[in-house]
Write a protein that holds these residues in place. Structure first.
Motif, PDB file in Angstrom:
ATOM      1  N   TYR A  12      42.030 -23.832 -51.051  1.00 38.83           N
ATOM      2  CA  TYR A  12      43.238 -24.204 -50.888  1.00 38.83           C
ATOM      3  C   TYR A  12      43.856 -23.795 -49.841  1.00 38.83           C
ATOM      4  O   TYR A  12      44.520 -22.309 -50.229  1.00 38.83           O
ATOM      5  CB  TYR A  12      44.201 -24.265 -52.201  1.00 38.83           C
ATOM      6  CG  TYR A  12      43.496 -25.260 -53.358  1.00 38.83           C
ATOM      7  CD1 TYR A  12      43.322 -26.645 -53.540  1.00 38.83           C
ATOM      8  CD2 TYR A  12      42.789 -24.442 -54.317  1.00 38.83           C
ATOM      9  CE1 TYR A  12      42.855 -27.336 -54.603  1.00 38.83           C
ATOM     10  CE2 TYR A  12      42.188 -25.083 -55.442  1.00 38.83           C
ATOM     11  CZ  TYR A  12      42.160 -26.296 -55.410  1.00 38.83           C
ATOM     12  OH  TYR A  12      41.524 -27.325 -56.482  1.00 38.83           O
ATOM     13  N   GLN A  15      43.484 -19.561 -49.458  1.00 42.85           N
ATOM     14  CA  GLN A  15      43.031 -19.044 -50.987  1.00 42.85           C
ATOM     15  C   GLN A  15      41.604 -19.795 -51.251  1.00 42.85           C
ATOM     16  O   GLN A  15      41.435 -21.063 -51.137  1.00 42.85           O
ATOM     17  CB  GLN A  15      44.029 -19.420 -51.992  1.00 42.85           C
ATOM     18  CG  GLN A  15      43.405 -18.992 -53.408  1.00 42.85           C
ATOM     19  CD  GLN A  15      44.305 -19.549 -54.525  1.00 42.85           C
ATOM     20  OE1 GLN A  15      45.282 -20.657 -54.287  1.00 42.85           O
ATOM     21  NE2 GLN A  15      44.138 -19.036 -55.754  1.00 42.85           N
ATOM     22  N   VAL A  17      39.014 -20.321 -53.896  1.00 41.74           N
ATOM     23  CA  VAL A  17      38.982 -20.417 -55.542  1.00 41.74           C
ATOM     24  C   VAL A  17      37.448 -20.261 -55.989  1.00 41.74           C
ATOM     25  O   VAL A  17      37.225 -19.478 -56.898  1.00 41.74           O
ATOM     26  CB  VAL A  17      39.737 -21.711 -55.759  1.00 41.74           C
ATOM     27  CG1 VAL A  17      39.614 -21.691 -57.435  1.00 41.74           C
ATOM     28  CG2 VAL A  17      41.109 -21.828 -55.452  1.00 41.74           C
ATOM     29  N   PRO A  36      39.166 -16.787 -66.809  1.00 42.38           N
ATOM     30  CA  PRO A  36      40.472 -16.555 -66.641  1.00 42.38           C
ATOM     31  C   PRO A  36      41.230 -17.779 -66.119  1.00 42.38           C
ATOM     32  O   PRO A  36      40.641 -18.478 -65.441  1.00 42.38           O
ATOM     33  CB  PRO A  36      40.679 -15.251 -66.064  1.00 42.38           C
ATOM     34  CG  PRO A  36      39.517 -14.669 -65.778  1.00 42.38           C
ATOM     35  CD  PRO A  36      38.416 -15.694 -65.768  1.00 42.38           C
ATOM     36  N   SER A  37      42.509 -17.997 -66.421  1.00 42.69           N
ATOM     37  CA  SER A  37      43.380 -18.968 -65.949  1.00 42.69           C
ATOM     38  C   SER A  37      43.272 -18.605 -64.386  1.00 42.69           C
ATOM     39  O   SER A  37      43.470 -17.688 -64.124  1.00 42.69           O
ATOM     40  CB  SER A  37      44.655 -18.755 -66.460  1.00 42.69           C
ATOM     41  OG  SER A  37      45.793 -19.577 -65.920  1.00 42.69           O
ATOM     42  N   GLY A  38      43.343 -19.741 -63.644  1.00 47.77           N
ATOM     43  CA  GLY A  38      43.332 -19.721 -62.045  1.00 47.77           C
ATOM     44  C   GLY A  38      42.066 -19.507 -61.697  1.00 47.77           C
ATOM     45  O   GLY A  38      41.766 -19.063 -60.333  1.00 47.77           O
ATOM     46  N   SER A  39      40.914 -19.324 -62.441  1.00 46.74           N
ATOM     47  CA  SER A  39      39.635 -18.725 -61.917  1.00 46.74           C
ATOM     48  C   SER A  39      38.853 -20.022 -61.118  1.00 46.74           C
ATOM     49  O   SER A  39      37.824 -19.867 -60.492  1.00 46.74           O
ATOM     50  CB  SER A  39      38.714 -18.231 -62.863  1.00 46.74           C
ATOM     51  OG  SER A  39      38.500 -19.083 -63.845  1.00 46.74           O
ATOM     52  N   GLY A  40      39.199 -21.371 -61.207  1.00 50.24           N
ATOM     53  CA  GLY A  40      38.820 -22.238 -60.581  1.00 50.24           C
ATOM     54  C   GLY A  40      38.087 -23.338 -61.556  1.00 50.24           C
ATOM     55  O   GLY A  40      37.288 -24.150 -60.973  1.00 50.24           O
ATOM     56  N   LYS A  41      38.250 -23.190 -62.588  1.00 50.20           N
ATOM     57  CA  LYS A  41      37.399 -24.203 -63.673  1.00 50.20           C
ATOM     58  C   LYS A  41      37.917 -25.642 -63.300  1.00 50.20           C
ATOM     59  O   LYS A  41      36.866 -26.450 -63.169  1.00 50.20           O
ATOM     60  CB  LYS A  41      37.847 -23.686 -65.144  1.00 50.20           C
ATOM     61  CG  LYS A  41      37.331 -22.463 -65.726  1.00 50.20           C
ATOM     62  CD  LYS A  41      37.768 -22.078 -66.900  1.00 50.20           C
ATOM     63  CE  LYS A  41      39.050 -22.285 -67.370  1.00 50.20           C
ATOM     64  NZ  LYS A  41      39.956 -21.169 -66.454  1.00 50.20           N
ATOM     65  N   SER A  42      38.981 -26.058 -63.405  1.00 47.78           N
ATOM     66  CA  SER A  42      39.547 -27.381 -63.247  1.00 47.78           C
ATOM     67  C   SER A  42      39.232 -27.628 -61.853  1.00 47.78           C
ATOM     68  O   SER A  42      38.834 -28.797 -61.439  1.00 47.78           O
ATOM     69  CB  SER A  42      41.158 -27.484 -63.180  1.00 47.78           C
ATOM     70  OG  SER A  42      41.497 -27.114 -64.587  1.00 47.78           O
ATOM     71  N   SER A  43      39.319 -26.945 -60.724  1.00 45.70           N
ATOM     72  CA  SER A  43      38.696 -27.353 -59.576  1.00 45.70           C
ATOM     73  C   SER A  43      37.418 -27.697 -59.482  1.00 45.70           C
ATOM     74  O   SER A  43      36.828 -28.704 -58.833  1.00 45.70           O
ATOM     75  CB  SER A  43      39.043 -26.068 -58.473  1.00 45.70           C
ATOM     76  OG  SER A  43      40.422 -25.761 -58.424  1.00 45.70           O
ATOM     77  N   GLU A 172      38.935 -28.513 -70.970  1.00 49.11           N
ATOM     78  CA  GLU A 172      39.670 -27.962 -72.099  1.00 49.11           C
ATOM     79  C   GLU A 172      40.038 -29.018 -73.007  1.00 49.11           C
ATOM     80  O   GLU A 172      41.342 -29.526 -73.026  1.00 49.11           O
ATOM     81  CB  GLU A 172      40.741 -27.239 -71.725  1.00 49.11           C
ATOM     82  CG  GLU A 172      40.495 -26.114 -70.687  1.00 49.11           C
ATOM     83  CD  GLU A 172      41.623 -25.143 -70.497  1.00 49.11           C
ATOM     84  OE1 GLU A 172      42.147 -24.742 -71.547  1.00 49.11           O
ATOM     85  OE2 GLU A 172      41.616 -24.757 -69.305  1.00 49.11           O
ATOM     86  N   HIS A 204      38.709 -22.168 -73.038  1.00 52.17           N
ATOM     87  CA  HIS A 204      39.154 -20.785 -73.255  1.00 52.17           C
ATOM     88  C   HIS A 204      38.775 -20.134 -74.519  1.00 52.17           C
ATOM     89  O   HIS A 204      38.985 -18.999 -74.930  1.00 52.17           O
ATOM     90  CB  HIS A 204      40.781 -20.460 -73.019  1.00 52.17           C
ATOM     91  CG  HIS A 204      41.266 -20.705 -71.853  1.00 52.17           C
ATOM     92  ND1 HIS A 204      41.195 -19.725 -70.745  1.00 52.17           N
ATOM     93  CD2 HIS A 204      41.951 -21.777 -71.272  1.00 52.17           C
ATOM     94  CE1 HIS A 204      41.833 -20.169 -69.666  1.00 52.17           C
ATOM     95  NE2 HIS A 204      42.312 -21.340 -69.667  1.00 52.17           N
TER      96      HIS A 204
HETATM   97  N1  LIG Z   1      45.784 -28.976 -55.474  1.00 50.70           N
HETATM   98  C1  LIG Z   1      46.103 -27.500 -55.269  1.00 50.70           C
HETATM   99  N2  LIG Z   1      46.734 -26.657 -54.220  1.00 50.70           N
HETATM  100  C2  LIG Z   1      46.823 -25.817 -54.070  1.00 50.70           C
HETATM  101  N3  LIG Z   1      46.461 -24.988 -54.944  1.00 50.70           N
HETATM  102  C3  LIG Z   1      45.801 -25.224 -56.106  1.00 50.70           C
HETATM  103  C4  LIG Z   1      45.580 -26.548 -56.292  1.00 50.70           C
HETATM  104  N4  LIG Z   1      44.780 -26.841 -57.347  1.00 50.70           N
HETATM  105  C5  LIG Z   1      44.698 -25.563 -57.926  1.00 50.70           C
HETATM  106  N5  LIG Z   1      45.176 -24.644 -57.005  1.00 50.70           N
HETATM  107  C6  LIG Z   1      45.031 -23.360 -57.151  1.00 50.70           C
HETATM  108  O1  LIG Z   1      43.760 -22.979 -57.331  1.00 50.70           O
HETATM  109  C7  LIG Z   1      43.574 -21.949 -58.399  1.00 50.70           C
HETATM  110  C8  LIG Z   1      42.466 -22.554 -59.520  1.00 50.70           C
HETATM  111  O2  LIG Z   1      42.998 -23.525 -60.161  1.00 50.70           O
HETATM  112  P1  LIG Z   1      42.244 -24.082 -61.180  1.00 50.70           P
HETATM  113  O3  LIG Z   1      43.373 -25.202 -61.926  1.00 50.70           O
HETATM  114  O4  LIG Z   1      40.997 -24.825 -60.702  1.00 50.70           O
HETATM  115  O5  LIG Z   1      42.065 -23.054 -62.303  1.00 50.70           O
HETATM  116  P2  LIG Z   1      41.542 -23.052 -63.730  1.00 50.70           P
HETATM  117  O6  LIG Z   1      40.408 -21.895 -63.912  1.00 50.70           O
HETATM  118  O7  LIG Z   1      41.254 -24.393 -64.403  1.00 50.70           O
HETATM  119  O8  LIG Z   1      42.876 -22.586 -64.565  1.00 50.70           O
HETATM  120  P3  LIG Z   1      43.535 -22.723 -65.969  1.00 50.70           P
HETATM  121  O9  LIG Z   1      42.387 -22.143 -66.910  1.00 50.70           O
HETATM  122  O10 LIG Z   1      45.042 -22.196 -65.927  1.00 50.70           O
HETATM  123  O11 LIG Z   1      43.594 -24.141 -66.101  1.00 50.70           O
HETATM  124  C9  LIG Z   1      44.858 -21.584 -59.044  1.00 50.70           C
HETATM  125  O12 LIG Z   1      45.195 -20.419 -58.148  1.00 50.70           O
HETATM  126  C10 LIG Z   1      45.564 -22.738 -58.471  1.00 50.70           C
HETATM  127  O13 LIG Z   1      47.176 -22.477 -58.348  1.00 50.70           O
END
Ligand SMILES: Nc1ncnc2c1ncn2[C@@H]1O[C@H](COP(=O)(O)OP(=O)(O)OP(=O)(O)O)[C@@H](O)[C@H]1O
Length: 237
Positions: A12, A15, A17, A36-43, A172, A204
């Motif tokens: 992104y 950054q 991810v 961890p939160s923010g590690s990119g799982k949802s991405s 999740e 988690h």
């Molecule tokens: N559309 C977007 N634009 C910019 N940054 C994004 C976008 N989507 C996610 N991010 C960033 O990418 C990183 C990973 O986000 P993601 O949601 O994939 O993590 P996650 O592991 O699923 O987090 P969580 O456990 O908190 O749900 C985070 O720093 C988030 O802020």
């Protein structure tokens, strides 16, 4: 035959991810993914289901590239969201939500498939699915704001079952549920795997994954030396 991510990178802006993630979801198995939160799982979930393209790398489902068309996923793939309220249309009744994939499929097969016969089949199928996820008939006439989060998530599981995907990515899916609903959803997804569906379960909750998944990988640890993939992050069960 599997859902395979190879060398997947996601950025992104500046950054990065995900950096060269390899991961394989096999039919009939539950692969747990934590981190961890923010590690990119949802991405990664969005990339695996074709809702976002990787910046580099590939995703193949049974050998075919995964790509959503006009925001719609391939029928081979399903995505179950953390928040059932965000994933459902507040104006629809639960029976309509569960039927969405059936209605969409019938639309795709042309006018011959419409009509009273199809409607009756659809109603029967919705009733079957509702029974399987433990939703009583009275709940089917309610809208999302008239049921609990657990009941709505069960409707989302039923909708995912109606789509009959070969691979289901669950982001999740139990995060907002109490212990009883969590157990029900985990049990339902396990039975789906027993039917041959490949499941990626993102959570988690380490205890839940330990009980639920056949293998668990941690997104933040992928790429450790034992994986033999020093330039990237590799996950294979
Ligand atoms: N559309 C977007 N634009 C910019 N940054 C994004 C976008 N989507 C996610 N991010 C960033 O990418 C990183 C990973 O986000 P993601 O949601 O994939 O993590 P996650 O592991 O699923 O987090 P969580 O456990 O908190 O749900 C985070 O720093 C988030 O802020």
């Amino acid at each position: 035959m599997s859902l395979v991510a190879e060398g997947v990178t996601c950025r992104y802006g500046q950054q990065t991810v995900l950096d060269g993630v390899d991961l394989t979801v096999e039919p009939g198995r539950v692969l747990g993914l934590t981190g961890p939160s923010g590690s990119g799982k949802s991405s990664l979930a969005r990339i695996l289901t074709g809702l976002r393209s990787p910046d580099s790398g590939t995703v193949l489902a049974d050998g075919r590239p995964v790509a959503a068309r006009r925001g719609r996923m391939s029928g081979d793939l399903g995505l179950l969201h953390q928040s059932p309220r965000a994933a459902t249309d507040p104006r629809m009744r639960l029976r309509g939500i569960i039927a969405q994939p059936l209605t969409a499929r019938a639309r795709g097969t042309g006018p011959g498939a419409r009509g009273a016969g199809r409607k009756a089949d659809e109603a029967r199928r919705v009733a079957e699915l509702a029974r399987r996820v433990g939703l009583t008939g009275d709940l089917l006439d309610r809208r999302p704001d008239q049921v609990s989060a657990g009941q709505l998530q069960r409707a989302c599981v039923a909708r995912a079952l109606a789509a009959a995907p070969r691979y289901l990515v669950c982001d999740e899916p139990t995060a907002m549920l109490d212990a009883a609903s969590t157990a029900t959803v985990a049990h339902l997804l396990t039975s789906l795997a027993e039917d041959g569906v490949g499941i990626l379960a993102i959570s988690h909750d380490h205890a839940l994954l330990a009980a639920w998944a056949h293998d668990v990988v941690d997104l933040s640890r992928l790429g450790a030396p034992h994986t033999g993939h020093p330039a990237g992050r590799r996950a294979s069960p």
